[in-house]
Design a protein around this motif. Sequence first.
Motif, PDB file in Angstrom:
ATOM      1  N   ASN A 104       0.834  -1.203   0.000  1.00  0.00           N
ATOM      2  CA  ASN A 104       0.000   0.000   0.000  1.00  0.00           C
ATOM      3  C   ASN A 104       0.871   1.257   0.000  1.00  0.00           C
ATOM      4  N   ASP A 105       1.929   1.253   0.805  1.00  0.00           N
ATOM      5  CA  ASP A 105       2.841   2.402   0.865  1.00  0.00           C
ATOM      6  C   ASP A 105       3.495   2.651  -0.492  1.00  0.00           C
ATOM      7  N   CYS A 108       0.882   4.245  -2.825  1.00  0.00           N
ATOM      8  CA  CYS A 108       0.584   5.616  -2.387  1.00  0.00           C
ATOM      9  C   CYS A 108       1.754   6.555  -2.651  1.00  0.00           C
ATOM     10  N   LYS A 112       1.658   9.921  -4.935  1.00  0.00           N
ATOM     11  CA  LYS A 112       1.974  11.238  -4.370  1.00  0.00           C
ATOM     12  C   LYS A 112       3.102  11.912  -5.142  1.00  0.00           C
ATOM     13  N   GLY A 175      -3.527   1.193  -2.171  1.00  0.00           N
ATOM     14  CA  GLY A 175      -3.434   2.531  -2.736  1.00  0.00           C
ATOM     15  C   GLY A 175      -4.265   3.538  -1.968  1.00  0.00           C
ATOM     16  N   PRO A 177      -4.576   6.051   0.929  1.00  0.00           N
ATOM     17  CA  PRO A 177      -3.663   6.745   1.861  1.00  0.00           C
ATOM     18  C   PRO A 177      -3.981   6.363   3.307  1.00  0.00           C
TER      19      PRO A 177
END
Length: 273
Positions: A104-105, A108, A112, A175, A177
């Motif tokens: 997930n990080d 994301c 970003k 994905g 945040p």
Amino acid sequence: MMYQIEYAYTCHMGRIRANNEDNFWCCGEMLPSDNSGIEGIYTGISPAGKLPVLAVFDGMGGESCGEMAAFLAADQFGRYYNENKRMLRIMPDSFIESACRSMNDAVCRYGKENKIQSMGTTAAMALFAQDEIYICNLGDSRIYMYDSEQFTQISTDHVLGGNIYGKAPLTQYLGIPEDQQFPDPCITELEYKEKTRFLLCSDGMTDMLPDGEIADILSREIPLKDTVELLLDRSLKRGGRDNITIILCQVQRAEHRGKIKNWIKNIKEKSEV
């Protein structure tokens, strides 16, 4: 008892889409971010003792964001797996939760850095740990289990009700945040059972085929490769409106007679020296 995992997989663009937003991680194999799927059906066998993992990722987002999200998740999982494999052996629950957060990080962070408002990917994973099998999913990519007694969907569809105008929005995916929501994978723990089959697939297949037809195909006593080929062929004939990724695996009893024979032979040779 020792087990091994036989598997077969494919990834197809389908008949409508101009690009492939699906990806996978299958015992170390995956696709680059820019791909057109793979030709044919790939197969393999892995000893359960090597802790094999099979995963399907179905990317979402405009332009090239979907395929990048699926690629980033697969790539990051591979990195995390290689660095933390021991955790999968001794703390599988912690491994799964940390792996999902790591993926997930990665998604994301890319969004970003590139100022992308919305991108993500579903995930459906089968992890063969030391003593048990762990099934994990985020989103609507599914995992089915079939054995001689039953056919069942063991993943959870993370969707928000119904939607008469199209597909319902997802409530979980990679994905999101973390200041909005933590990844909360659905995790199911299962015992090893010989001849049990697990089917992991993106919605490019499940949107085309009803569960009854999937169950009928899985029940046929044909090789895994032929089963995957039949599932893909049926999905394409029904329209193939989306990318299609299919991974089918089966738990088998490992044959170690040859290894034991060689071990005994080595013992005898050493005693004679």
